[in-house]
Design a protein around this motif. Structure first.
Motif, PDB file in Angstrom:
ATOM      1  N   VAL A  94    -100.052  61.584  35.408  1.00 25.98           N
ATOM      2  CA  VAL A  94     -99.505  62.971  36.083  1.00 25.98           C
ATOM      3  C   VAL A  94     -98.781  63.570  34.942  1.00 25.98           C
ATOM      4  CG1 VAL A  94     -97.889  63.880  37.476  1.00 25.98           C
ATOM      5  CG2 VAL A  94     -99.495  62.218  38.466  1.00 25.98           C
ATOM      6  N   ALA A  95     -97.727  62.695  34.135  1.00 22.45           N
ATOM      7  CA  ALA A  95     -97.136  63.103  33.204  1.00 22.45           C
ATOM      8  C   ALA A  95     -97.900  63.843  31.890  1.00 22.45           C
ATOM      9  CB  ALA A  95     -96.269  61.974  32.445  1.00 22.45           C
ATOM     10  N   ASN A  96     -99.058  63.457  31.662  1.00 20.75           N
ATOM     11  CA  ASN A  96     -99.984  63.971  30.745  1.00 20.75           C
ATOM     12  C   ASN A  96    -100.407  65.222  31.128  1.00 20.75           C
ATOM     13  OD1 ASN A  96     -99.778  61.597  29.050  1.00 20.75           O
ATOM     14  ND2 ASN A  96    -102.067  61.175  29.425  1.00 20.75           N
ATOM     15  N   LEU A  97    -100.789  65.427  32.480  1.00 15.50           N
ATOM     16  CA  LEU A  97    -101.268  66.669  33.091  1.00 15.50           C
ATOM     17  C   LEU A  97    -100.240  67.601  33.128  1.00 15.50           C
ATOM     18  CD1 LEU A  97    -103.186  65.372  36.104  1.00 15.50           C
ATOM     19  CD2 LEU A  97    -104.165  66.124  34.019  1.00 15.50           C
ATOM     20  N   ALA A 139     -90.804  64.023  27.964  1.00 14.48           N
ATOM     21  CA  ALA A 139     -91.272  64.951  27.624  1.00 14.48           C
ATOM     22  C   ALA A 139     -92.235  65.889  28.759  1.00 14.48           C
ATOM     23  CB  ALA A 139     -92.446  64.703  26.519  1.00 14.48           C
ATOM     24  N   ALA A 140     -92.468  65.311  29.657  1.00 10.24           N
ATOM     25  CA  ALA A 140     -93.051  66.026  30.689  1.00 10.24           C
ATOM     26  C   ALA A 140     -92.175  66.603  31.603  1.00 10.24           C
ATOM     27  CB  ALA A 140     -94.157  64.970  31.628  1.00 10.24           C
ATOM     28  N   THR A 141     -90.918  66.297  31.778  1.00  7.26           N
ATOM     29  CA  THR A 141     -90.161  66.464  32.942  1.00  7.26           C
ATOM     30  C   THR A 141     -88.848  67.305  32.408  1.00  7.26           C
ATOM     31  OG1 THR A 141     -89.201  64.260  32.838  1.00  7.26           O
ATOM     32  CG2 THR A 141     -90.843  64.768  34.402  1.00  7.26           C
ATOM     33  N   ALA A 142     -88.407  67.051  31.122  1.00 10.45           N
ATOM     34  CA  ALA A 142     -87.018  67.632  30.785  1.00 10.45           C
ATOM     35  C   ALA A 142     -87.043  69.169  30.968  1.00 10.45           C
ATOM     36  CB  ALA A 142     -86.928  67.241  29.473  1.00 10.45           C
ATOM     37  N   GLY A 143     -86.163  69.626  31.867  1.00  9.45           N
ATOM     38  CA  GLY A 143     -85.860  71.045  32.008  1.00  9.45           C
ATOM     39  C   GLY A 143     -86.847  71.599  32.605  1.00  9.45           C
ATOM     40  N   SER A 197     -89.865  58.722  40.507  1.00 10.49           N
ATOM     41  CA  SER A 197     -88.872  58.002  39.382  1.00 10.49           C
ATOM     42  C   SER A 197     -89.270  57.498  38.397  1.00 10.49           C
ATOM     43  CB  SER A 197     -88.187  57.008  40.585  1.00 10.49           C
ATOM     44  OG  SER A 197     -89.212  55.961  40.739  1.00 10.49           O
ATOM     45  N   THR A 198     -90.570  57.086  38.274  1.00  9.52           N
ATOM     46  CA  THR A 198     -91.249  56.485  37.084  1.00  9.52           C
ATOM     47  C   THR A 198     -91.548  57.453  35.980  1.00  9.52           C
ATOM     48  OG1 THR A 198     -92.219  54.824  38.336  1.00  9.52           O
ATOM     49  CG2 THR A 198     -93.093  54.993  35.894  1.00  9.52           C
ATOM     50  N   ILE A 199     -91.795  58.814  36.458  1.00  5.86           N
ATOM     51  CA  ILE A 199     -91.941  59.798  35.670  1.00  5.86           C
ATOM     52  C   ILE A 199     -90.830  60.119  34.960  1.00  5.86           C
ATOM     53  CG2 ILE A 199     -92.540  62.376  35.480  1.00  5.86           C
ATOM     54  CD1 ILE A 199     -94.772  61.848  37.391  1.00  5.86           C
ATOM     55  N   GLU A 200     -89.705  60.299  35.785  1.00  5.12           N
ATOM     56  CA  GLU A 200     -88.379  60.828  35.272  1.00  5.12           C
ATOM     57  C   GLU A 200     -87.796  59.704  34.041  1.00  5.12           C
ATOM     58  OE1 GLU A 200     -86.028  61.564  38.752  1.00  5.12           O
ATOM     59  OE2 GLU A 200     -87.168  63.291  39.365  1.00  5.12           O
TER      60      GLU A 200
END
Lengths: 346, 346
Positions: free
Chosen positions: B266-269, B305-309, B297-300
């Protein structure tokens, strides 16, 4: 109103600028409604991107090109590509290599210069975009105008990406779309400054090329690179590129490994986006067709899910750093067509 | 012509069908121009998707729903979602689980049935699409109508994906866009039937969940799963899901590992597409909010890089298998709005 020469069937003339790490490169370009864009003039000014003076270098390049424009082709739009992310309002939000432009509204900064010809140009549309987005637009215009789905990937210090989906450039919700460098391709891989592990950029960027070479050198498999750099620790991607171009066997082996990592990420993009064209350039990838050919054969051999029955076209990016300036020019010309030469982005 | 009730402000009424592995599920849906679609009726027919009879099951479901339609809401379009890839002409090109539909032009096959009410419906638009595309469309309509960029990922036997970019469903050059299951996330990982190694699907699909559980069981870390399945080799994703829902500690640990792999992809997408919403569903992911929360919670934690901001919204898919039917209905309603109720896709 009568059609100005700039909006004749020959298409508007515009200025495209690429802000690189060590120079600002500009093109004066006529962009016809159909057919490839035509470069009328080119100029470059050395500039350390990491200094506040970069805005002056951009202004110098633009003023120079405006002065060279033929009387029947006065430029009516300006496009600027840079290594960073630009939000939908045109403000630079992430630009690790050009901090002087961070949070800057570039058109306003240019307007402060007070140059009359520059001020005239700035009354037309000004487009600021990510340089890999510009590369995608240039490649689309020059290499594959019929493609509906095209991805461009630029391999420099990091990895940049530009996505064209259903014929349009994709910017994403925050202007950050097409950042493939931080796809994780090995969750146990080396740490990345972004905070993740095993990002594609750790293997397939210019920095990654140096890292792969140092790994090889540390186990005695890159003697010519150690000799060229002076020590294992001093090996950089540039040493590998030079060795590869000179035909050094150890450098060729490192490039083969590197091409495998490039192929992996490209295959992932194709699997996800089902694009018919992928354009790759920059760094060692841009050093010659031989590298592109290595990536192509690796994809066909190792990544059948990405290629079977799709007729994927993998191409080298057009025009080196000039490709970014060309794409910026095309984006500016489209804004002129959308808004008219007098219309302003703001 | 006067507006028919079906194109009133209340919106057209359409039939949406989801062709699942063991049943065909259908919905009669009114799709207003604004606001969420309204389900008027629902029916399901058991059918082994892997048999030629699946086309009869689809016809049965559609005829049943047409018969139930209120007189002021006669259905004027048909949407069908299935686990496969559909080319731009509506022909099924890849459908490992429904070979009876492969290469079939589904509307023509349905027309051969000779039912009068069905024939009337088939004079309107008929849309056939990938089920994960349908899930994306349903999620967009129900959960996040304001989102410009949304990705849906369905975790079943394999992994399906649907991409909405700049508000539109992306089909790609060959109708194969959004196949994230074959992104390679570990080039040294297990072999995939597709011919690659370390595809995301090997870890994060229902099959991957079973594999992760067998790996744990083989080293003695999943005793309750061995007991439930009878042997290490017999453990499947379903055993893990059941154990997780019952609170078995070893199953919870396997799901935590699994959620890490889901999070990675999901983070890659998100890194690539800069979407503001990701919708996940199917398999153990669809078993409850607790799994979605683990992925979030794992993504965060692991993928800054996928989630910041970015303010990413990670949501569970709406309506289980019905979500696919709902999305198919929305696609059919859009085709009605585009072509009119009498217009035909062909």
């Amino acid at each position: 109103v009568s059609a100005s020469p700039s909006t004749s069937p020959a298409g508007p003339t515009v200025v495209g600028v690429d802000v690189g790490g060590t120079k600002v490169l500009g093109l004066l370009v006529r962009v016809p409604a159909t057919g490839p864009p035509e470069v009328l003039s080119e100029t470059a000014v050395p500039s350390e991107a990491a200094t506040p003076g970069v805005i002056d270098a951009i202004a110098d390049v633009v003023v120079d090109l405006v002065g060279r424009a033929p009387s029947d082709a006065e430029p009516v739009g300006l496009g600027i590509g840079l290594a960073g992310f630009v939000d939908p309002a045109g403000v630079v939000r992430r630009a690790p290599n050009t901090p002087g432009l961070l949070d800057a509204d570039v058109p306003h900064r240019l307007a402060e210069r007070g140059d009359e010809r520059l001020a005239t140009l700035l009354r037309g549309p000004v487009v600021v975009d990510n340089d890999a987005n510009c590369t995608a637009v240039a490649a689309h215009a020059v290499l594959a105008p019929d493609a509906r789905h095209l991805v461009a990937v630029t391999f420099g210090t990091g990895i940049g990406g530009g996505l064209i989906v259903d014929g349009s450039l994709v910017r994403g919700a925050h202007g950050f779309a097409g950042e493939p460098g931080h796809m994780v391709v090995d969750p146990d891989g080396p740490h990345c400054p972004c905070g993740q592990r095993g990002c594609w950029e750790r293997y397939a960027s210019g920095s990654g090329l140096g890292w792969l070479a140092r790994e090889a050198a540390a186990s005695g498999r890159a003697p010519s690179l150690v000799a060229a750099a002076g020590s294992v620790e001093a090996i950089r991607g540039e040493h590998v590129t030079a060795g590869f171009l000179a035909g050094a066997a150890d450098a060729v082996t490192v490039v083969d490994t590197y091409a495998g990592w490039v192929a992996l990420g490209v295959a992932n993009l194709v699997a996800l986006l089902d694009c018919e064209v992928v354009v790759i350039g920059g760094g060692v990838v841009g050093a010659g067709d031989a590298v592109v050919e290595r990536v192509r054969s690796t994809i066909e051999r190792d990544y059948p899910a990405a290629t079977a029955g799709r007729g994927l076209r993998l191409l080298g990016a057009p025009g080196g750093p000039g490709g970014g300036a060309l794409g910026a020019a095309v984006l500016a010309a489209r804004a002129v067509e959308r808004n008219g030469p007098g219309g302003h982005r703001h």
